[in-house]
Design a protein around this motif. Structure first.
Motif, PDB file in Angstrom:
ATOM      1  N   ASP A  62       1.232   3.745  -3.607  1.00  0.00           N
ATOM      2  CA  ASP A  62       0.713   5.207  -3.055  1.00  0.00           C
ATOM      3  C   ASP A  62       0.840   6.180  -3.306  1.00  0.00           C
ATOM      4  O   ASP A  62       0.841   7.475  -3.031  1.00  0.00           O
ATOM      5  CB  ASP A  62       0.551   4.682  -1.258  1.00  0.00           C
ATOM      6  CG  ASP A  62      -0.779   6.094  -1.520  1.00  0.00           C
ATOM      7  OD1 ASP A  62      -1.718   6.119  -2.087  1.00  0.00           O
ATOM      8  OD2 ASP A  62      -0.115   6.792  -0.066  1.00  0.00           O
ATOM      9  N   LYS A  71      -5.905   6.378  -5.136  1.00  0.00           N
ATOM     10  CA  LYS A  71      -5.568   5.507  -5.560  1.00  0.00           C
ATOM     11  C   LYS A  71      -5.729   4.105  -4.053  1.00  0.00           C
ATOM     12  O   LYS A  71      -6.599   3.020  -4.971  1.00  0.00           O
ATOM     13  CB  LYS A  71      -4.206   4.786  -5.416  1.00  0.00           C
ATOM     14  CG  LYS A  71      -3.615   5.409  -6.845  1.00  0.00           C
ATOM     15  CD  LYS A  71      -2.804   5.040  -7.230  1.00  0.00           C
ATOM     16  CE  LYS A  71      -1.654   6.331  -6.349  1.00  0.00           C
ATOM     17  NZ  LYS A  71      -1.360   6.953  -6.327  1.00  0.00           N
ATOM     18  N   LYS A  72      -5.712   4.932  -3.011  1.00  0.00           N
ATOM     19  CA  LYS A  72      -6.344   4.170  -1.796  1.00  0.00           C
ATOM     20  C   LYS A  72      -8.077   4.792  -1.143  1.00  0.00           C
ATOM     21  O   LYS A  72      -7.905   3.718  -0.370  1.00  0.00           O
ATOM     22  CB  LYS A  72      -5.020   4.454  -0.897  1.00  0.00           C
ATOM     23  CG  LYS A  72      -4.846   5.705  -0.800  1.00  0.00           C
ATOM     24  CD  LYS A  72      -3.421   6.382   0.490  1.00  0.00           C
ATOM     25  CE  LYS A  72      -3.198   7.454   0.617  1.00  0.00           C
ATOM     26  NZ  LYS A  72      -2.264   7.626   1.615  1.00  0.00           N
ATOM     27  N   ASP A  90      -8.745  -2.498   1.748  1.00  0.00           N
ATOM     28  CA  ASP A  90      -7.937  -1.728   2.431  1.00  0.00           C
ATOM     29  C   ASP A  90      -6.991  -1.674   3.790  1.00  0.00           C
ATOM     30  O   ASP A  90      -6.638  -0.795   4.219  1.00  0.00           O
ATOM     31  CB  ASP A  90      -8.666  -0.397   1.814  1.00  0.00           C
ATOM     32  CG  ASP A  90      -8.205   0.998   2.137  1.00  0.00           C
ATOM     33  OD1 ASP A  90      -7.198   0.632   0.879  1.00  0.00           O
ATOM     34  OD2 ASP A  90      -8.809   1.588   1.480  1.00  0.00           O
ATOM     35  N   TRP A  98      -7.655  11.707  -2.840  1.00  0.00           N
ATOM     36  CA  TRP A  98      -6.764  10.520  -2.620  1.00  0.00           C
ATOM     37  C   TRP A  98      -7.154   9.063  -3.385  1.00  0.00           C
ATOM     38  O   TRP A  98      -7.468   8.888  -2.906  1.00  0.00           O
ATOM     39  CB  TRP A  98      -6.402  10.231  -1.090  1.00  0.00           C
ATOM     40  CG  TRP A  98      -5.486   9.744  -0.806  1.00  0.00           C
ATOM     41  CD1 TRP A  98      -4.514   9.103  -1.368  1.00  0.00           C
ATOM     42  CD2 TRP A  98      -3.539  11.253  -0.394  1.00  0.00           C
ATOM     43  NE1 TRP A  98      -2.742   9.169  -1.050  1.00  0.00           N
ATOM     44  CE2 TRP A  98      -3.225  10.404   0.151  1.00  0.00           C
ATOM     45  CE3 TRP A  98      -4.010  12.418   0.583  1.00  0.00           C
ATOM     46  CZ2 TRP A  98      -1.715  10.925   0.508  1.00  0.00           C
ATOM     47  CZ3 TRP A  98      -3.038  12.809   1.258  1.00  0.00           C
ATOM     48  CH2 TRP A  98      -1.866  11.884   1.083  1.00  0.00           C
ATOM     49  N   ASN A 136       3.945   9.063   1.108  1.00  0.00           N
ATOM     50  CA  ASN A 136       2.905   9.623   0.617  1.00  0.00           C
ATOM     51  C   ASN A 136       1.965  10.710   1.197  1.00  0.00           C
ATOM     52  O   ASN A 136       1.731  12.227   0.956  1.00  0.00           O
ATOM     53  CB  ASN A 136       1.589   9.499  -0.496  1.00  0.00           C
ATOM     54  CG  ASN A 136       1.834  10.161  -2.021  1.00  0.00           C
ATOM     55  OD1 ASN A 136       2.637  11.003  -2.208  1.00  0.00           O
ATOM     56  ND2 ASN A 136       0.801  10.288  -1.832  1.00  0.00           N
ATOM     57  N   GLY A 145      -4.465   0.308   4.282  1.00  0.00           N
ATOM     58  CA  GLY A 145      -4.317   1.989   3.827  1.00  0.00           C
ATOM     59  C   GLY A 145      -4.593   1.892   5.363  1.00  0.00           C
ATOM     60  O   GLY A 145      -4.561   2.609   5.619  1.00  0.00           O
ATOM     61  N   TYR A 194       0.877  -0.882   0.214  1.00  0.00           N
ATOM     62  CA  TYR A 194      -0.563  -0.204  -0.017  1.00  0.00           C
ATOM     63  C   TYR A 194       1.216   1.369   0.134  1.00  0.00           C
ATOM     64  O   TYR A 194       0.658   2.412  -1.087  1.00  0.00           O
ATOM     65  CB  TYR A 194      -1.087   0.260   1.306  1.00  0.00           C
ATOM     66  CG  TYR A 194      -1.399   1.314   1.343  1.00  0.00           C
ATOM     67  CD1 TYR A 194      -3.083   1.416   0.594  1.00  0.00           C
ATOM     68  CD2 TYR A 194      -1.092   2.782   2.783  1.00  0.00           C
ATOM     69  CE1 TYR A 194      -3.528   2.489   0.656  1.00  0.00           C
ATOM     70  CE2 TYR A 194      -2.034   3.067   2.323  1.00  0.00           C
ATOM     71  CZ  TYR A 194      -2.711   3.626   1.517  1.00  0.00           C
ATOM     72  OH  TYR A 194      -3.422   4.494   1.358  1.00  0.00           O
TER      73      TYR A 194
END
Lengths: 196, 265
Positions: free
Chosen positions: B57, B238-239, B136, B236, B159, B139, B53
């Motif tokens: 990310d 992608k995640k 997820d 945000w 990130n 994440g 992740y």
């Protein structure tokens, strides 16, 4: 005392698994296991390097007591002989560690057995047309590290299969094969050089 | 003679009051090693899920073209190397070794070579981590640690750290409140600070809805201690696009691109 005596016929009739099941139910049945395995285990102890017969018999007793204690750990899918050889091996190694000494010289009569069993590896015994003697072989074996000697003893003295050696020493079969090949090479090199 | 020997052994067993280890203890011991191996594989997979992740990310991987200008001054390879989540890889390695230890002590664990067991453990962790990341999990763990464990931010390059740089115009965080009439967002940054964002002149993706609970990446200018003038806002993607966000009580903000022309600074 009489109720503990088991005839040899009774002992030979039952399988190892049956004897284990009987011993778990009734400890007196353990006599049959002792009777069946005391001679081969004592030989194995001596072959591993314990030459003092008194010490070997003491070790044998401890091994059987350990076998008795851990009997519920025995997995019926495993050969019983492999399982008790494993316990014997560990007990002997522990003994040598305590003594801080592991004898390496094999008894002469034992050496002859090894010599015969190794005879199928003709190039090992006969090199350049010269046949090596058991004494030279003994000299070569003395130079082997314990991990190689354990495999050699199990393979050529006890005549165990790779699978059994794997079960006894708790190593993968591939490792058994590797150790055996390396042991043979080391014996060969030792015979070619220092032991002539 | 032989009978004498074995009788002596039996006598010794009786004399020492030796008892067999009960079956339940044998079972418990075997089960413990399996449990240890299983827990280690699961923990390893969580570490791998988080590692995947954190790595995926990174903006330079997927959004490189979009925010290329932000990273022009940095070589791509340096970003790549820097963004590898080493801490999670160390955790994965550690638990793989524990899994190996546990499996090796199971009944037939010794029959398999170390590379096979370690390989199988890593593969299991990888497959499990992919399954976990569909929910997820990586994440959530990463975000929780970023927001609650201070030392975690020192151990990893993420990130979130890149987007916690309001002074240089990059601000990220979670939307607490949206007011579409005044074009203001209250945002909680990754370092815990609350920001008031003015997005009156910001460039927005027409498809994006700014709603409470959504994580945003905002470029702009810091105008005060806790105030920020947005130039562009992106979610945000992608995640958090899979994450359910709390429905906003406010009407989602929609702005036609030509209503407020982009001010490039």
């Amino acid at each position: 005392m009489a109720d503990r005596l088991i005839t040899k016929e009774q002992c030979s009739a039952a399988t190892d698994q049956e004897l284990v099941a009987q011993t778990i139910a009734d400890k007196h049945a353990f006599a049959a296991i002792v009777l069946r395995y005391q001679a081969p285990l004592l030989r194995y102890i001596i072959r591993l390097g314990c030459k003092d017969s008194c010490a070997a018999e003491d070790l044998l007793q401890e091994i059987f007591i350990k076998i008795y204690i851990h009997l519920n750990e025995y997995d019926p899918f495993l050969q019983f002989s492999s399982w008790i050889y494993r316990i014997a091996h560990n007990e002997v190694i522990t003994h040598f560690r305590k003594e801080k000494h592991r004898p390496s010289v094999l008894p002469k009569d034992e050496l002859l057995i090894l010599f015969e069993n190794l005879s199928d590896d003709a190039d090992l015994i006969v090199q350049d047309g010269v046949k090596h003697t058991p004494t030279e072989l003994q000299c070569a074996l003395d130079q082997l590290e314990p991990k190689y000697r354990d495999v050699v003893v199990l393979k050529f003295f006890e005549e165990k299969s790779y699978e059994e050696i794997s079960d006894i020493l708790l190593i993968p079969q591939g490792t058994v094969a590797t150790l055996l090949n390396r042991a043979k090479k080391k014996i060969k090199i030792a015979l070619e050089t220092s032991c002539q | 003679m032989e009978e004498e020997k074995f009788l002596h052994i039996l006598d010794e067993i009786e004399k020492r009051h030796v008892v067999q280890i009960p079956r339940w203890r044998v079972f418990l011991k075997r089960f413990s090693f399996w449990l240890l191996a299983a827990i280690s594989v699961i923990t390893g997979s969580i570490a791998m899920a988080t590692a995947i992740y954190v790595f995926v990310d990174n903006d330079f991987i997927a959004d490189h073209a979009t925010i290329h200008q932000l990273f022009l001054q940095r070589p791509w390879l340096a970003d790549l190397v820097e963004s590898i989540p080493y801490i999670w890889l160390v955790v994965l390695l550690l638990f793989t070794l524990v899994a190996f230890f546990g499996f090796r002590h199971t009944k037939k664990g010794y029959r398999y070579s170390a590379p096979k067991v370690i390989g199988a453990s890593l593969l299991s962790s990888l497959l499990l981590s992919l399954a976990l990341n569909t929910f997820d999990v990586g994440g959530y763990i990463h975000r929780y640690l970023v927001e609650n464990v201070h030392v975690y931010n020192k151990l990893i390059v993420s990130n979130e750290q890149r987007w916690s740089n309001a002074r240089n115009g990059w601000l990220g965080g979670k939307v607490i409140l949206v007011d579409n009439t005044t074009h203001l967002i209250i945002l909680k940054g990754f370092k815990g600070r609350i920001w008031l964002i003015d997005f009156t002149t910001a460039k927005l993706d027409p498809k994006m809805q700014i709603v409470r609970g959504r994580y945003l990446k905002i470029t702009g200018i810091k105008t005060g201690k806790q105030t920020f003038q947005a130039i562009s806002i992106q979610s945000w993607e992608k995640k958090y696009d899979r994450r359910k966000v709390a429905p906003s009580k406010n009407v989602p903000h929609e702005r036609k691109p030509d209503v407020a022309p982009l001010q490039v600074i």
